[in-house]
Design an enzyme around this catalytic site. Structure first.
Site, PDB file in Angstrom:
ATOM      1  N   CYS A 105     -17.137 -27.382  12.113  1.00  0.00           N
ATOM      2  CA  CYS A 105     -18.159 -26.751  12.946  1.00  0.00           C
ATOM      3  C   CYS A 105     -19.509 -27.400  12.670  1.00  0.00           C
ATOM      4  CB  CYS A 105     -18.211 -25.243  12.714  1.00  0.00           C
ATOM      5  SG  CYS A 105     -19.118 -24.753  11.251  1.00  0.00           S
ATOM      6  N   GLU A 106     -20.277 -27.506  13.736  1.00  0.00           N
ATOM      7  CA  GLU A 106     -21.566 -28.184  13.595  1.00  0.00           C
ATOM      8  C   GLU A 106     -22.628 -27.278  12.953  1.00  0.00           C
ATOM      9  OE1 GLU A 106     -22.280 -29.326  17.633  1.00  0.00           O
ATOM     10  OE2 GLU A 106     -23.513 -27.566  18.047  1.00  0.00           O
ATOM     11  N   HIS A 107     -22.319 -26.005  12.811  1.00  0.00           N
ATOM     12  CA  HIS A 107     -23.310 -25.097  12.225  1.00  0.00           C
ATOM     13  C   HIS A 107     -23.252 -25.070  10.707  1.00  0.00           C
ATOM     14  CE1 HIS A 107     -22.795 -23.063  16.320  1.00  0.00           C
ATOM     15  NE2 HIS A 107     -23.846 -23.842  16.349  1.00  0.00           N
ATOM     16  N   HIS A 108     -22.033 -25.192  10.142  1.00  0.00           N
ATOM     17  CA  HIS A 108     -21.888 -25.102   8.682  1.00  0.00           C
ATOM     18  C   HIS A 108     -21.172 -26.306   8.094  1.00  0.00           C
ATOM     19  CE1 HIS A 108     -21.986 -20.951  10.327  1.00  0.00           C
ATOM     20  NE2 HIS A 108     -22.828 -20.765   9.337  1.00  0.00           N
ATOM     21  N   GLN A 146     -16.329 -25.197  19.038  1.00  0.00           N
ATOM     22  CA  GLN A 146     -15.018 -25.178  19.709  1.00  0.00           C
ATOM     23  C   GLN A 146     -15.187 -25.209  21.224  1.00  0.00           C
ATOM     24  OE1 GLN A 146     -12.177 -22.332  18.090  1.00  0.00           O
ATOM     25  NE2 GLN A 146     -11.167 -22.178  20.074  1.00  0.00           N
ATOM     26  N   HIS A 174     -11.927 -20.495  12.055  1.00  0.00           N
ATOM     27  CA  HIS A 174     -13.125 -21.151  11.525  1.00  0.00           C
ATOM     28  C   HIS A 174     -13.371 -20.714  10.096  1.00  0.00           C
ATOM     29  CE1 HIS A 174     -14.817 -22.733  15.430  1.00  0.00           C
ATOM     30  NE2 HIS A 174     -13.740 -22.069  15.802  1.00  0.00           N
ATOM     31  N   CYS A 176     -15.886 -21.123   8.314  1.00  0.00           N
ATOM     32  CA  CYS A 176     -17.223 -20.554   8.077  1.00  0.00           C
ATOM     33  C   CYS A 176     -17.205 -19.056   8.323  1.00  0.00           C
ATOM     34  CB  CYS A 176     -18.279 -21.232   8.949  1.00  0.00           C
ATOM     35  SG  CYS A 176     -17.956 -21.145  10.707  1.00  0.00           S
TER      36      CYS A 176
HETATM   37 ZN   LIG Z   1     -19.592 -22.542  11.410  1.00  0.00          ZN
END
Ligand SMILES: [Zn+2]
Length: 214
Positions: A105-108, A146, A174, A176
């Site tokens: 994931c690009e956030h975490h 996603q 996910h 995260c």
């Molecule tokens: Zn994430």
């Protein structure tokens, strides 16, 4: 060094639907700079980057990154460029089931793992089925959401094959969400993207969803 990277290449996701050209053009830092960044993260987490067990970790991490993010070096259009026109009148859907998805994931930058189902309705050309698997991999091996990944896979197939329709479903867990934050290990996320006849014809969508079993 990480900060420098962010300043050089702030990648703004396009507001419209993602395109195949959405790989950011950045100056990549050297391997040495990347390894130094890993040492910084280890120290920030609270450990000693110079202790025996961690001494080679930066090297191992950047090697792992080369695998996990190899999608930036691959071009989905190229993967789908070899098509076959002799389909002997075959005009029904082609479905690939349960393609493994291993992404981050690009956030975490945490892994998300799951399966993808890919279907299309050919017009006059088809593509080798292994190439469809490869397209999923190209997009999965990048920092992703996603939702974006699902749309990009559909887009790439749409662009290359000009089919009568594309249907994509991705079902993934996910990490995260399962190992931090809300700590819900059993929640998976399902995303779908339908184009062409899959979008306009509910019975085609139903057939696809029955094969998927969702
Ligand atoms: Zn994430």
């Amino acid at each position: 060094m990480l900060l420098t990277l962010i300043q050089i290449g702030p990648y703004m996701a396009p507001m419209s639907k993602p395109t195949l050209t959405s790989v950011p053009k950045i100056d990549r830092p050297t391997a040495a700079a990347a390894m130094e960044a890993v040492r910084t993260l280890i120290a920030w987490a609270g450990d000693d980057p110079d202790r025996e067990g961690l001494r080679d970790t930066p090297k191992r991490v950047i090697n792992a990154y080369s695998e996990w993010f190899r999608g930036y070096d691959l071009d989905p259009a190229e993967e789908l460029s070899r098509t076959f026109e002799d389909v002997s009148g075959y005009d029904d859907m082609v479905i690939l089931r349960e393609i493994d998805v291993e992404s981050h994931c690009e956030h975490h930058m945490a892994p998300f793992l799951g399966k993808a189902w890919v279907a299309y309705l050919p017009t006059d050309k088809v593509v080798g089925i292994s190439k469809l698997v490869k397209v999923v991999e190209v997009f999965a091996k990048r920092l992703q959401t996603q939702e974006t990944m699902t749309a990009q896979i559909a887009d790439a197939i749409e662009d290359a094959l000009k089919p009568r329709g594309v249907a994509i479903m991705v079902d993934a867990v996910h990490q995260c969400m399962s190992t931090r934050g809300v700590h819900h290990p059993n929640v998976s996320t399902i995303t779908t993207q339908f184009t062409g006849e899959f979008k306009t014809n509910p019975s085609l969508q139903d057939r696809f969803l029955r094969v998927v079993g969702k």
